[in-house]
Design a protein around this motif. Structure first.
Motif, PDB file in Angstrom:
ATOM      1  N   ALA A 146       0.777  -1.606   0.166  1.00  0.00           N
ATOM      2  CA  ALA A 146       0.301   0.086  -0.360  1.00  0.00           C
ATOM      3  C   ALA A 146       1.065   1.364  -0.298  1.00  0.00           C
ATOM      4  N   ASP A 147       0.415   2.355  -0.495  1.00  0.00           N
ATOM      5  CA  ASP A 147       1.587   4.009  -0.414  1.00  0.00           C
ATOM      6  C   ASP A 147      -0.137   4.578   0.093  1.00  0.00           C
ATOM      7  N   VAL A 148       0.924   5.836   0.877  1.00  0.00           N
ATOM      8  CA  VAL A 148      -0.588   7.246   0.751  1.00  0.00           C
ATOM      9  C   VAL A 148       0.553   7.936   0.563  1.00  0.00           C
ATOM     10  N   HIS A 149      -0.207   9.007  -0.118  1.00  0.00           N
ATOM     11  CA  HIS A 149       0.068  10.318  -0.454  1.00  0.00           C
ATOM     12  C   HIS A 149      -0.074  11.377   0.030  1.00  0.00           C
ATOM     13  N   LEU A 150       0.381  12.672   0.048  1.00  0.00           N
ATOM     14  CA  LEU A 150      -0.903  14.117   0.677  1.00  0.00           C
ATOM     15  C   LEU A 150       0.377  14.396  -0.336  1.00  0.00           C
ATOM     16  N   ILE A 151      -0.066  15.123  -1.169  1.00  0.00           N
ATOM     17  CA  ILE A 151       0.593  16.530  -2.238  1.00  0.00           C
ATOM     18  C   ILE A 151      -0.294  17.728  -1.934  1.00  0.00           C
ATOM     19  N   TRP A 152       0.701  18.925  -2.169  1.00  0.00           N
ATOM     20  CA  TRP A 152       0.627  19.663  -2.632  1.00  0.00           C
ATOM     21  C   TRP A 152       0.859  20.160  -3.534  1.00  0.00           C
ATOM     22  N   GLN A 153       0.295  21.450  -4.406  1.00  0.00           N
ATOM     23  CA  GLN A 153       1.189  21.992  -5.188  1.00  0.00           C
ATOM     24  C   GLN A 153       0.238  23.387  -5.771  1.00  0.00           C
ATOM     25  N   ASN A 154       1.596  24.010  -6.653  1.00  0.00           N
ATOM     26  CA  ASN A 154       0.974  26.056  -6.893  1.00  0.00           C
ATOM     27  C   ASN A 154       1.270  25.292  -8.162  1.00  0.00           C
ATOM     28  N   ASP A 155       1.043  26.387  -9.431  1.00  0.00           N
ATOM     29  CA  ASP A 155       1.687  26.537 -10.179  1.00  0.00           C
ATOM     30  C   ASP A 155       2.666  26.566 -10.488  1.00  0.00           C
ATOM     31  N   ASP A 215       5.814  16.335  -2.354  1.00  0.00           N
ATOM     32  CA  ASP A 215       4.709  14.985  -2.207  1.00  0.00           C
ATOM     33  C   ASP A 215       5.142  14.069  -1.094  1.00  0.00           C
ATOM     34  N   PHE A 216       4.264  13.847  -0.022  1.00  0.00           N
ATOM     35  CA  PHE A 216       5.180  13.234   1.595  1.00  0.00           C
ATOM     36  C   PHE A 216       3.832  12.030   1.154  1.00  0.00           C
ATOM     37  N   PHE A 217       4.917  11.065   1.150  1.00  0.00           N
ATOM     38  CA  PHE A 217       4.207   9.705   0.845  1.00  0.00           C
ATOM     39  C   PHE A 217       4.618   8.324   2.113  1.00  0.00           C
ATOM     40  N   LEU A 218       3.752   7.023   1.929  1.00  0.00           N
ATOM     41  CA  LEU A 218       4.237   5.975   2.706  1.00  0.00           C
ATOM     42  C   LEU A 218       4.375   4.666   2.178  1.00  0.00           C
ATOM     43  N   ASN A 219       4.974   4.247   1.514  1.00  0.00           N
ATOM     44  CA  ASN A 219       4.952   2.796   1.182  1.00  0.00           C
ATOM     45  C   ASN A 219       4.991   1.448   2.077  1.00  0.00           C
TER      46      ASN A 219
END
Length: 810
Positions: A707-716, A721-725
Motif C-alpha cells: 500500500a501507499d499513501v500520498h499527501l500532495i501540495w501543488q501550485n503553479d 509529495d509526502f508519502f508512505l510505502n
C-alpha cells in the motif's frame, strides 16, 4: 545631396518600423502540443490578475496589455497551467504549446484494442502513468517507474534488475510491449527477468498497465497482465519553418552514487519530424539502511589476490559489494506525414548495460555456512536492439476506417558467467535471440454503435546459444553445454476480432476472440548429455476470449465486470533449458508440454463524490490449469545426475499443477483544496498452487499486501509529495516451497525459519519550476533509514536516499 537626404529619411522610417515591430507582433497563437490545433477560451492573466484576456476561436490573443518581461499565466480546464513572458514567447515564434492534463490523457487508452478508446468504456482495470508523473517520481529504471506507481510490485535479484508481479503472476506470464511491439521472446523464463530495464524512463511518454488476461490482443504470455510502454513521438512544426526543441537532464542519487545524464532533440517540419535521445547511467554499489535485520548485512565478499580467492571483511557492511553497473540507451525516431490520411513511423531503439553481478547468487553460503559458494556470478552485457516501421492509414473504406501495419526486428543478447570459490573454471553461457514480428490491425466504426477491431499477427524467434568454460589461470577455453538447443525456433500465427458496442450512453459491452497457432522446433546436441530424444517438435493451438461491460447507473457511479481467458504456450526456455536452477538441482529438457490456460473474472466499482473524493475498487479471481511448473523429473531413468561436477536432483518444467489467485485492489483520491490532495492505494493478493497429488503450497509470485499513501501540495510552480510505502509480512507457512530453499535472502523467525518481514518507508518528493525552461527535483526516500528487502529479492533496498535532478528544455 538630395540623394543623401532621401537615404536618411528612408533610414529613419526603417528604424521606426523596426523599433515598432514588437508592438505590431504581439498577437500570439495558443496550440495543442500534440495535434497543433488552436485552443479556444484560454484564460491569460498576470500575477495579480489585474490584466486578463481570453483566446479566440483560432487560439489567438493579443498580449499588448502586458509588459515585455511580465510573468503571464495560461490556464484551461483541460490543459496544464503554463507560465511565460512576452519576450520568451516571441523567441518561440509567438506560439504557445499547451499539454493536456494527466487526467485528460487518461481518458483515452490504446492498449486494449491497439486503437484509441475511451477509458470509461473499458471493463478491464487499466492504469496509466503519464510522462509528467514519471518526471516527478524521477525513476532510475523502467522497473522503478512501475514500482513508483504503487500499482505494481517489483522484485529485484540485483541492482540491475526489476521483475514486475501483477495479480500473482510474473515473468513469462506477463507481457511487455513497447510502442505496440511485443518484447517477450522465446527464452523468457519462469524465474525473475530484468528485460524491462532496457527501456529508458526519460523517453517514455505514457505507460498503460492492463490488469488480468490480455491474450485476445496480445496472445501468449498475457495471463496476469500487459505492460505497454509508449515512447515519445517526434513533434511536427505547425509553421512553415523548421522547429528545434529538446531537453537536457541530470540526476544524482546518494544511495548508489548514481550519475545520470540525458539529452533529447526534436526537429520538426510540417510533414516530417525527428526525435533523438541519449541517456547514460552510472550506478555505484547500493547502500542499504541502518535499521533492520543484521542477516541482510554484507559482512564479507570475495576478492582474488595473487591468483587465490580470498574472503575479506567488508569495511562497510551496509554497502552491497559488488552491485553497481553502467547503462546507455539510444532512441531515434522519424515520422513522415504527407497528408491527413497516411503516417509513416520509423524507430531505432538500443540499450546496453555493462557486466553486472547477480547479487543474490553472490551471498549464497557454502556447505559449511561459514564461507560463500560463488567467487563470481555476473551477467554479461544485456543488449537490446529494435528497428520498427509502422504505417498507418486513416479514412473511410469498405472494410475499415483505419489500418495499421507494424513490422519489427529485435535482437536480444545476454550471458551468464559463474565461478565457484577457489575454482579456476568460469562457466559461461551466451544467448542471442533474433525476433521478427508482423502485425496488421484494423479499426471499423461503421456498424451503428458497434466498433470492430480485428487483425492478424505473425511472430518468429530464433535462438542461438553457446556454452564454454575458461580456466582463469591458464586462459584455456573449451566448449561446454549450452543453456538452450542452438538454432531452435519459436513461431506463432494468430487472428483476432474485438468489438465494442454502445447500447446507450451509459452502458458499453466489449467482447473478443483470438485463435493462436504456435510451432516450436528444437534440435538437441548429444555432445555433452545423452538425451533420450533428438528433437522437440511441438504444434499447439489456443482459443481465448473475453466479454465484459462498463455501466454508469448514475453519472458519478461506474460498475465494470469482465470475464476473460489467457494462455501461455511453451517456449524454448520451458522445453529445452539445461540450467543450474538452485543449489543441488538441475533442470533438464522436456519436449512433452502443452499450453497452460487461465480463466479470470473481475468486478470493479468507481464512485465520485462531488469531484472531491473518488473511491475505486476491484476484485478478481484467476484459475490457472495445466500450469507449467518446475517439478522433480527423471533423465534417462535417473533422478540425480552430475552437473558442473555436482550430484544434482533432476527437475523439469511440466504441466503438473493448478493455481488459484484472487485479491482486492482499492484506491482513493481526495481533493481538499486547489492545492491539497490525498491519494492512496492498497493491493491484497492470495494464491495457492496444487500439484497432481492434490498437495497445496503457496504460489511463488503472489506479492505481499502492499500500500501507499500520498499527501500532495501543488501550485503553479511547486509540487510536493509526502508519502508512505508499506509491505506486509509473508510468514514461513505462507512462503512458497521454492522460496524456503533460499533462506539466505530472508530474515529468520523465532523458530529459525525464513520469512519476509513487513516494512514501511517515509518519503518526500518535490519538483520546482525555476523558470519556464528550468526545473529542479529534490527527493528523500526512506527518511527513517529502514533496512528492508522486498519479497523474493536478492538485493536489499536503498537506505536513506537523496535524489537531485535538474532539467532544462529548449
Amino acid at each position: 545631396m538630395q540623394f543623401l537626404n532621401s537615404m536618411r529619411n528612408i533610414g529613419v522610417v526603417l528604424a521606426f518600423f523596426l523599433t515598432s515591430l514588437p508592438i505590431f507582433s504581439q498577437e500570439i497563437t495558443v496550440l495543442d502540443s500534440e495535434t497543433g490545433t488552436p485552443v479556444v477560451n484560454i484564460a491569460v492573466y498576470n500575477r495579480d490578475k489585474s490584466k486578463t484576456i481570453v483566446s479566440d476561436f483560432d487560439g489567438k490573443c493579443d498580449l499588448s496589455i502586458f509588459s515585455r518581461n511580465e510573468r503571464i499565466t495560461f490556464r484551461h480546464i483541460s490543459y496544464e497551467v503554463y507560465t511565460s513572458t512576452k519576450a520568451l514567447i516571441a523567441r518561440k515564434g509567438n506560439r504557445v504549446y499547451l499539454n493536456l492534463r494527466p487526467e485528460e490523457l487518461q481518458e483515452v487508452v490504446m492498449s486494449v484494442s491497439k486503437w484509441e478508446q475511451q477509458k470509461k468504456n473499458i471493463p478491464q482495470k487499466i492504469e496509466s502513468i503519464d510522462a509528467r508523473s514519471i518526471a516527478f517520481s524521477n525513476p532510475q529504471t523502467a522497473a522503478d517507474l512501475l514500482q513508483n506507481s504503487g500499482k505494481v510490485f517489483v522484485q529485484k535479484s540485483q541492482l540491475g534488475g526489476g521483475s514486475p508481479l501483477i495479480r500473482g503472476f510474473a515473468t513469462n506470464r506477463l507481457l511487455l510491449s513497447v510502442d505496440g511491439v511485443r518484447m517477450n521472446n522465446a527464452i523468457f523464463r519462469g524465474g525473475n527477468i530484468q528485460n524491462v530495464i532496457s527501456l529508458d524512463p526519460f523517453t517514455i511518454k505514457n505507460t498503460e498497465v492492463i490488469f488480468g488476461p490480455g491474450s485476445v490482443i496480445y496472445g501468449s504470455d498475457a495471463i496476469g497482465g500487459v505492460m505497454n510502454f509508449f515512447t515519445q513521438k517526434p513533434r511536427f512544426s505547425f509553421t512553415d519553418s523548421l522547429t528545434i526543441s529538446g531537453n537536457v537532464n541530470y540526476r544524482f542519487a546518494s544511495a548508489n552514487n548514481e550519475n545520470t545524464a540525458h539529452l533529447d532533440l526534436n526537429l520538426g517540419q510540417q510533414h516530417w519530424a525527428s526525435y533523438t535521445s541519449f541517456t547514460y547511467n552510472n550506478f555505484g554499489d547500493l547502500v542499504m539502511g541502518s535499521h533492520g535485520p543484521d542477516s541482510y548485512l554484507r559482512n564479507n565478499f570475495v576478492v582474488r589476490r595473487n591468483g587465490v580467492d580470498v574472503l575479506v571483511d567488508n569495511d562497510d557492511p551496509q554497502k552491497q559489494v559488488p552491485s553497481g553497473y553502467d547503462q546507455i540507451n539510444l532512441l531515434q525516431k522519424f515520422v513522415y506525414r504527407p497528408n491527413s490520411t497516411w503516417n509513416y513511423d520509423f524507430g531505432l531503439y538500443y540499450s546496453e548495460t555493462s557486466d553486472y553481478s547477480r547479487y543474490d547468487r553472490l551471498i549464497r553460503p557454502d556447505d559449511s555456512g561459514e564461507g560463500l559458494r560463488s567467487a563470481e556470478w555476473f551477467y554479461g552485457p544485456q543488449k537490446w536492439f529494435m528497428g520498427k516501421l509502422q504505417i498507418t492509414k486513416k479514412g473511410k473504406n469498405k472494410f475499415y476506417d483505419g489500418v495499421k501495419l507494424t513490422t519489427a526486428y529485435q535482437r536480444f543478447q545476454e550471458s551468464r558467467n559463474n565461478r565457484d570459490f577457489q575454482d579456476l573454471i568460469r562457466n559461461t553461457t551466451q544467448e542471442k535471440v533474433d525476433a521478427l514480428s508482423l502485425n496488421l490491425d484494423f479499426e471499423n466504426k461503421k456498424i451503428g454503435n458497434l466498433r470492430l477491431y480485428y487483425g492478424a499477427e505473425y511472430l518468429f524467434n530464433k535462438v542461438r546459444s553457446e556454452g564454454s568454460w575458461l580456466n582463469i589461470a591458464t586462459n584455456e577455453v573449451n566448449a561446454a553445454p549450452s543453456r538452450y538447443p542452438d538454432g531452435s525456433t519459436w513461431q506463432t500465427f494468430a487472428g483476432y476480432i474485438n468489438g465494442e458496442y454502445q447500447l446507450n450512453p451509459n452502458f458499453s459491452l466489449l467482447s473478443g476472440l483470438r485463435y493462436s497457432q504456435v510451432w516450436v522446433d528444437a534440435q538437441f546436441d548429444n555432445t555433452f548429455f545423452q538425451f533420450p530424444f533428438e528433437e522437440a517438435d511441438l504444434i499447439t493451438g489456443a482459443l481465448t476470449g473475453s466479454i465484459g461491460f462498463s455501466w454508469f447507473p448514475k453519472a458519478d457511479l461506474q460498475i465494470t465486470m469482465n470475464g476473460s481467458t489467457g494462455f501461455r504456450a511453451p517456449n524454448i526456455d520451458d522445453i529445452g533449458k539445461v540450467f543450474d536452477s538452485e543449489p543441488g538441482s538441475v533442470v533438464v529438457p522436456n519436449p512433452d508440454l502443452e499450453p497452460e490456460y487461465a480463466y479470470n473474472v473481475e468486478l470493479g466499482v468507481r464512485k465520485n463524490f462531488h469531484d472531491k473524493v473518488v473511491l475505486k475498487g476491484a476484485t478478481f479471481y484467476t484459475y490457472l490449469v495445466d500450469a507449467l511448473v518446475r517439478r522433480d523429473f527423471t533423465f534417462n531413468g535417473e533422478r540425480e545426475i552430475v552437473y558442473n561436477g555436482e550430484l544434482s536432483n533432476v527437475q523439469a518444467i511440466q504441466n503438473a499443477a493448478k493455481a488459484y489467485v484472487y485479491g482486492f485492489e482499492l484506491g482513493m483520491d481526495a481533493f481538499f483544496t486547489d492545492n491539497w490532495s490525498l491519494s492512496t492505494n492498497l493491493t491484497l493478493t492470495e494464491g495457492t498452487e496444487e500439484d497432481d497429488n492434490g498437495e497445496d503450497s503457496a504460489a511463488r509470485h503472489v506479492a505481499p499486501t502492499f500500500a501507499d499513501v500520498h499527501l500532495i501540495w501543488q501550485n503553479d510552480r511547486l509540487k510536493a509529495d509526502f508519502f508512505l510505502n508499506y509491505n506486509g509480512e509473508i510468514s514461513f507457512d505462507d512462503l512458497a516451497l521454492s522460496e524456503r530453499n533460499k533462506p539466505f535472502i530472508y530474515a529468520s523467525d523465532a523458530n529459525g525459519n525464513p520469512f519476509s518481514p513487513s516494512w514501511y518507508t517515509l518519503n518526500f518528493r518535490s519538483q520546482y519550476e525555476i523558470s519556464n525552461a528550468l526545473k529542479g527535483t529534490l527527493s528523500i526516500e526512506n527518511i527513517t533509514d529502514q533496512r528492508y528487502r522486498s519479497y523474493s529479492s536478492g538485493i536489499v533496498a536503498p537506505g536513506t536516499n537523496l535524489i537531485l535532478g535538474l532539467g532544462y528544455n529548449f
